[in-house]
Design a protein around this motif. Structure first.
Motif, PDB file in Angstrom:
ATOM      1  N   THR A  34      35.155  39.777  50.245  1.00 15.25           N
ATOM      2  CA  THR A  34      35.998  38.769  50.271  1.00 15.25           C
ATOM      3  C   THR A  34      35.316  37.121  50.214  1.00 15.25           C
ATOM      4  O   THR A  34      35.588  36.631  49.250  1.00 15.25           O
ATOM      5  CB  THR A  34      36.812  38.568  51.744  1.00 15.25           C
ATOM      6  N   TRP A  35      34.040  37.391  50.873  1.00 16.95           N
ATOM      7  CA  TRP A  35      33.324  36.106  50.637  1.00 16.95           C
ATOM      8  C   TRP A  35      32.625  36.110  49.212  1.00 16.95           C
ATOM      9  O   TRP A  35      32.410  34.925  48.727  1.00 16.95           O
ATOM     10  CB  TRP A  35      32.276  36.046  52.002  1.00 16.95           C
ATOM     11  N   TRP A  36      32.294  37.051  48.788  1.00 17.65           N
ATOM     12  CA  TRP A  36      31.464  36.934  47.233  1.00 17.65           C
ATOM     13  C   TRP A  36      32.438  36.712  46.596  1.00 17.65           C
ATOM     14  O   TRP A  36      32.123  36.029  45.672  1.00 17.65           O
ATOM     15  CB  TRP A  36      31.289  38.609  47.197  1.00 17.65           C
ATOM     16  N   THR A  37      33.561  37.438  46.358  1.00 23.94           N
ATOM     17  CA  THR A  37      34.632  37.084  45.432  1.00 23.94           C
ATOM     18  C   THR A  37      34.860  35.457  45.522  1.00 23.94           C
ATOM     19  O   THR A  37      35.102  34.917  44.392  1.00 23.94           O
ATOM     20  CB  THR A  37      35.985  37.915  45.581  1.00 23.94           C
ATOM     21  N   LEU A  38      35.248  35.150  46.836  1.00 26.20           N
ATOM     22  CA  LEU A  38      35.742  33.611  46.850  1.00 26.20           C
ATOM     23  C   LEU A  38      34.531  32.625  46.401  1.00 26.20           C
ATOM     24  O   LEU A  38      34.866  31.601  46.101  1.00 26.20           O
ATOM     25  CB  LEU A  38      35.966  33.226  48.246  1.00 26.20           C
ATOM     26  N   VAL A  85      42.312  37.834  40.819  1.00 24.57           N
ATOM     27  CA  VAL A  85      42.964  39.050  40.886  1.00 24.57           C
ATOM     28  C   VAL A  85      41.858  40.016  41.570  1.00 24.57           C
ATOM     29  O   VAL A  85      42.658  41.247  42.040  1.00 24.57           O
ATOM     30  CB  VAL A  85      43.394  39.632  39.495  1.00 24.57           C
ATOM     31  N   VAL A  86      40.549  39.996  41.127  1.00 24.34           N
ATOM     32  CA  VAL A  86      39.728  40.803  42.162  1.00 24.34           C
ATOM     33  C   VAL A  86      39.887  41.138  43.473  1.00 24.34           C
ATOM     34  O   VAL A  86      39.986  42.114  44.244  1.00 24.34           O
ATOM     35  CB  VAL A  86      38.250  40.836  41.615  1.00 24.34           C
ATOM     36  N   LEU A  87      39.877  39.924  43.979  1.00 21.79           N
ATOM     37  CA  LEU A  87      40.193  39.767  45.656  1.00 21.79           C
ATOM     38  C   LEU A  87      41.445  40.342  45.914  1.00 21.79           C
ATOM     39  O   LEU A  87      41.654  41.160  46.957  1.00 21.79           O
ATOM     40  CB  LEU A  87      40.211  38.168  46.019  1.00 21.79           C
ATOM     41  N   GLY A  88      42.711  40.060  45.072  1.00 18.10           N
ATOM     42  CA  GLY A  88      43.932  40.561  45.692  1.00 18.10           C
ATOM     43  C   GLY A  88      44.023  42.157  45.604  1.00 18.10           C
ATOM     44  O   GLY A  88      44.378  42.808  46.478  1.00 18.10           O
ATOM     45  N   VAL A  89      43.303  42.564  44.272  1.00 19.09           N
ATOM     46  CA  VAL A  89      43.292  44.050  44.204  1.00 19.09           C
ATOM     47  C   VAL A  89      42.467  44.812  45.255  1.00 19.09           C
ATOM     48  O   VAL A  89      42.804  45.976  45.836  1.00 19.09           O
ATOM     49  CB  VAL A  89      42.630  44.504  42.716  1.00 19.09           C
ATOM     50  N   LEU A  90      41.504  44.327  45.612  1.00 19.17           N
ATOM     51  CA  LEU A  90      40.391  44.665  46.626  1.00 19.17           C
ATOM     52  C   LEU A  90      41.267  45.020  48.131  1.00 19.17           C
ATOM     53  O   LEU A  90      40.989  46.021  48.589  1.00 19.17           O
ATOM     54  CB  LEU A  90      39.094  44.167  46.648  1.00 19.17           C
ATOM     55  N   THR A  91      41.787  44.033  48.414  1.00 22.65           N
ATOM     56  CA  THR A  91      42.598  43.985  49.716  1.00 22.65           C
ATOM     57  C   THR A  91      43.406  45.344  49.741  1.00 22.65           C
ATOM     58  O   THR A  91      43.568  45.822  50.920  1.00 22.65           O
ATOM     59  CB  THR A  91      43.464  43.090  50.189  1.00 22.65           C
ATOM     60  N   VAL A  92      43.678  45.896  48.684  1.00 20.86           N
ATOM     61  CA  VAL A  92      44.699  47.132  48.580  1.00 20.86           C
ATOM     62  C   VAL A  92      43.767  48.285  48.131  1.00 20.86           C
ATOM     63  O   VAL A  92      43.776  49.462  48.994  1.00 20.86           O
ATOM     64  CB  VAL A  92      45.990  47.002  47.735  1.00 20.86           C
ATOM     65  N   HIS A 185      43.910  52.105  42.666  1.00 19.48           N
ATOM     66  CA  HIS A 185      42.482  52.276  42.027  1.00 19.48           C
ATOM     67  C   HIS A 185      41.788  51.187  41.564  1.00 19.48           C
ATOM     68  O   HIS A 185      42.432  50.368  40.775  1.00 19.48           O
ATOM     69  CB  HIS A 185      42.618  53.437  41.185  1.00 19.48           C
ATOM     70  N   THR A 186      40.587  50.855  42.285  1.00 22.29           N
ATOM     71  CA  THR A 186      40.072  49.545  42.120  1.00 22.29           C
ATOM     72  C   THR A 186      40.024  49.404  40.636  1.00 22.29           C
ATOM     73  O   THR A 186      40.308  48.287  39.986  1.00 22.29           O
ATOM     74  CB  THR A 186      38.755  49.213  42.802  1.00 22.29           C
ATOM     75  N   ALA A 187      38.878  50.058  39.882  1.00 25.79           N
ATOM     76  CA  ALA A 187      38.829  49.899  38.671  1.00 25.79           C
ATOM     77  C   ALA A 187      40.083  49.765  37.640  1.00 25.79           C
ATOM     78  O   ALA A 187      40.110  48.751  36.947  1.00 25.79           O
ATOM     79  CB  ALA A 187      37.858  50.916  38.214  1.00 25.79           C
ATOM     80  N   GLY A 188      40.833  50.743  37.781  1.00 28.13           N
ATOM     81  CA  GLY A 188      42.190  50.614  37.205  1.00 28.13           C
ATOM     82  C   GLY A 188      42.975  49.468  37.392  1.00 28.13           C
ATOM     83  O   GLY A 188      43.445  48.913  36.013  1.00 28.13           O
ATOM     84  N   ALA A 189      43.288  49.093  38.488  1.00 27.50           N
ATOM     85  CA  ALA A 189      44.078  47.901  38.654  1.00 27.50           C
ATOM     86  C   ALA A 189      43.308  46.504  38.145  1.00 27.50           C
ATOM     87  O   ALA A 189      43.928  45.696  37.571  1.00 27.50           O
ATOM     88  CB  ALA A 189      44.171  47.706  40.158  1.00 27.50           C
ATOM     89  N   VAL A 190      42.235  46.599  38.234  1.00 28.32           N
ATOM     90  CA  VAL A 190      41.464  45.306  38.005  1.00 28.32           C
ATOM     91  C   VAL A 190      41.378  45.273  36.322  1.00 28.32           C
ATOM     92  O   VAL A 190      41.713  44.148  35.689  1.00 28.32           O
ATOM     93  CB  VAL A 190      39.793  45.364  38.144  1.00 28.32           C
ATOM     94  N   THR A 191      40.942  46.399  35.763  1.00 33.90           N
ATOM     95  CA  THR A 191      41.377  46.408  34.374  1.00 33.90           C
ATOM     96  C   THR A 191      42.678  46.092  33.679  1.00 33.90           C
ATOM     97  O   THR A 191      42.599  45.067  32.626  1.00 33.90           O
ATOM     98  CB  THR A 191      41.013  47.969  33.795  1.00 33.90           C
ATOM     99  N   ILE A 192      43.539  46.497  34.254  1.00 31.80           N
ATOM    100  CA  ILE A 192      44.976  46.110  33.861  1.00 31.80           C
ATOM    101  C   ILE A 192      45.231  44.699  33.877  1.00 31.80           C
ATOM    102  O   ILE A 192      45.783  44.157  33.127  1.00 31.80           O
ATOM    103  CB  ILE A 192      45.889  46.956  34.708  1.00 31.80           C
ATOM    104  N   LEU A 193      44.885  44.045  35.191  1.00 30.79           N
ATOM    105  CA  LEU A 193      44.903  42.655  35.316  1.00 30.79           C
ATOM    106  C   LEU A 193      44.180  41.746  34.364  1.00 30.79           C
ATOM    107  O   LEU A 193      44.730  40.764  33.705  1.00 30.79           O
ATOM    108  CB  LEU A 193      44.881  42.307  36.762  1.00 30.79           C
ATOM    109  N   LEU A 194      43.066  42.244  34.296  1.00 30.23           N
ATOM    110  CA  LEU A 194      42.118  41.249  33.524  1.00 30.23           C
ATOM    111  C   LEU A 194      42.532  41.620  31.753  1.00 30.23           C
ATOM    112  O   LEU A 194      42.504  40.412  31.192  1.00 30.23           O
ATOM    113  CB  LEU A 194      40.444  41.568  33.469  1.00 30.23           C
ATOM    114  N   THR A 195      43.149  42.618  31.582  1.00 28.46           N
ATOM    115  CA  THR A 195      43.395  42.710  30.074  1.00 28.46           C
ATOM    116  C   THR A 195      44.629  42.027  29.930  1.00 28.46           C
ATOM    117  O   THR A 195      44.710  41.210  28.948  1.00 28.46           O
ATOM    118  CB  THR A 195      43.799  44.251  29.885  1.00 28.46           C
TER     119      THR A 195
END
Lengths: 267, 304
Positions: A34-38, A85-92, A185-195
């Motif tokens: 959380t702190w790294w991302t923020l 989006v990385v922060l939001g995805v990671l919480t789940v 899934h972290t990588a999947g969700a982050v990829t979708i959102l960044l795309t």
């Protein structure tokens, strides 16, 4: 071995939503990611703005400048969505990845309340951090603009873009939570959102004619992003507040879909 | 009290749990025994409302888990030792759990002491050994001081001292009047811990009985006889209604009293070289019971 001291079964009242929100807050602040991302959000959002203003102030003040100084004052905030989006995805997805989601749903059986608590918390944190970061970038960047006599006032569209940055990131946080619950899934969700946020906008440019224009108008990075921009680059986009309303509707669709799937699937 | 009624869970064509009925009563340790893949964990996840039954129902104290006000105060569960974010400390993990169910924060330190994690509670869980993770999971299960405790394979990864500790804890919780439901794939462990036994294999209940009855019925003993006149001995015993099996060099009398067999053979002047009462172990009884129901058999004779 000591015995189990407190009496049993005295309080069985359902904990209120506040307790669940508080629990999510404890979860959010007790992991380093959380702190790294923020921190990344602030450094990129405010730091890059300051840097770009510092490098361009002299040129912007010169007669050959063909852009308004206002469009530089939130420059770094164009990349802040990635951190949000990385922060939001990671919480789940960090919960699904570790199996902790089962602890979460055992503690709070109402999945809708867990989802809502995460979304509300992310929206609140990202609104505050997003707005503060935009303001920090403004203060840093405007110092260089003012030194060249082209400072921009914190009013009108510039002021709107400050809390607009917070609103856009808050919406993205909710979207990311929903995508996290859908994909798990972290990588999947982050990829979708960044795309969706960073790759699609450039690809849509290849779609010709009015179709392309409409798709471009409706991309979340444009519907939601306009409110965070003090100066419109593209005249074909929706007005900031209209765009933001469409953005919220888009987020609502994904939230609804995630909510239905969350109810149906086993944890 | 936990009650399952025609509880069924299908994953596509596979039936993990097939219309099981059982009741887990308070005040005793109920062992939930079955080979890997028998449906133990699936059943436990359905108790906690994590997996939805395909049909049937399971209730805790008469209602569905999701209808519990503050679930951690009513039922505490250890499902996976790794159901924890590896980057969070044990204390912080227990802290958010406590907050979510309005359990006082002092209880966090109490359960940390109870499971013996005081020295490492401030460390990130990712650095924990399997045994420490199990202890944290048990701490989480006890956090709300619940009347019902569900432990899925609690002794996995524990050293002998830890195994004894879990055994005593389960017995103590039951003695305090709580409902204690403990799964294991180890019969020997269940024999030492459980008062009541529910055996599951391939998703169906194979036995639901007190531990004492289970031992009496399933740990069948036999009398082994060796005699140079084995044919005559076998004929004599089967003539008297004993269950007799003739093997290459021995005669087996199932479920008989060794003394009675010996006296009968002797009184007919037949020679005996050996008379032994062979007790089959509980592990054997369990193997026999679940032999049909094991999902993955090893091929015998590959490794001696």
């Amino acid at each position: 071995m000591s015995t189990l001291a407190p009496p049993r079964g005295l309080i069985t009242a359902r904990p209120g939503f506040g307790s669940i929100l508080h629990a999510e807050w404890v979860k959010l602040r007790t992991v380093r990611s959380t702190w790294w991302t923020l921190m990344a959000l602030v450094v990129v959002g405010a730091g890059l703005t300051t840097l770009i203003c510092a490098l361009n102030a002299e040129w912007l003040a010169s007669p050959e400048a063909d852009e308004s100084p206002g469009s530089f004052i939130t420059f770094g905030m164009m990349l802040a969505p990635a951190a949000a989006v990385v922060l939001g995805v990671l919480t789940v997805t960090a919960e699904y990845g570790s199996g902790m989601i089962r602890s979460s749903f055992a503690a709070v059986p109402s999945r809708a309340r867990v989802f809502t608590a995460k979304a509300v918390l992310l929206a609140a944190v990202l609104f505050v951090v997003g707005t503060a970061t935009a303001l920090l970038g403004y203060v840093g960047g405007n110092a260089f603009l003012e030194a060249e006599g082209i400072g921009v006032g914190l009013e009108g569209d510039v002021l709107r873009s400050m809390f607009g940055s917070g609103l856009y990131l808050a919406g993205l946080g909710v979207l990311a939570v929903a995508v996290g619950f859908l994909v798990r899934h972290t990588a999947g969700a982050v990829t979708i959102l960044l795309t969706a946020l960073f790759v699609l906008p450039t690809m849509v440019m290849l779609v010709p004619g009015e179709t392309g224009q409409w798709i471009n108008k409706l991309l979340p990075s444009n519907t939601g992003g306009s409110i965070a921009a003090p100066v419109m680059f593209n005249p074909n986009l929706l007005d900031p507040w209209v765009g933001f309303a469409v953005f919220l509707a888009e987020v609502a669709v994904v939230v609804a879909l995630a909510g239905v799937m969350l109810r149906r699937r086993d944890a | 009290m936990i009650q399952a009624r025609h509880l069924t869970k299908r994953y596509g064509a596979t039936t993990a749990v097939d219309a099981v009925d059982f009741t887990v009563e308070p005040g005793r340790v109920t062992g939930f025994l079955g080979p890997n893949g028998a449906g133990k964990s699936t059943t436990m996840r359905m108790i906690l409302g994590l997996d939805a039954p395909t049909s049937g129902s399971v209730t805790v104290n008469g209602h569905a888990y999701a209808d519990t006000g503050a679930p951690l105060r009513e039922i505490g569960a250890l499902l996976d030792a790794d159901a924890v974010h590896p980057g969070r400390t044990a204390r912080d993990h227990l802290r958010w759990l406590a907050v979510s169910n309005r359990i006082p924060q002092r209880r966090v330190d109490e359960v940390i002491g109870l499971v013996g994690l005081e020295k490492v509670a401030g460390r990130r869980v990712g650095a924990y050994s399997l045994g420490m993770g199990q202890r944290l999971g048990i701490a989480a299960a006890l956090l709300g001081d619940p009347g019902t405790v569900v432990l899925d394979e609690p002794v996995n990864g524990l050293d002998p001292e830890g195994i004894r500790w879990v055994r005593e804890l389960a017995r103590q919780l039951a003695a305090e009047g709580r409902t204690v439901f403990v799964s294991s794939h180890l019969m020997s462990e269940m024999a030492l811990m459980a008062d009541h036994l529910i055996v599951i294999g391939r998703g169906t209940i194979l036995a639901d009985t007190s531990m004492t009855d289970f031992m009496a019925h399933h740990a069948a003993s036999h009398v082994r006889l060796r005699s140079p006149q084995s044919r005559e001995v076998a004929a004599l015993l089967s003539g008297r209604g004993f269950a007799v099996t003739e093997l290459d060099d021995e005669v087996r009398v199932i479920g008989a009293d060794a003394a009675a067999v010996g006296e009968l053979v002797c009184s007919h002047g037949l020679l005996l070289h050996e008379l032994t009462l062979v007790r089959s172990s509980l592990e054997d009884a369990f193997m026999t019971l679940t032999a049909e129901a094991v999902e993955y058999h090893s091929t015998e004779g590959v490794a001696a």
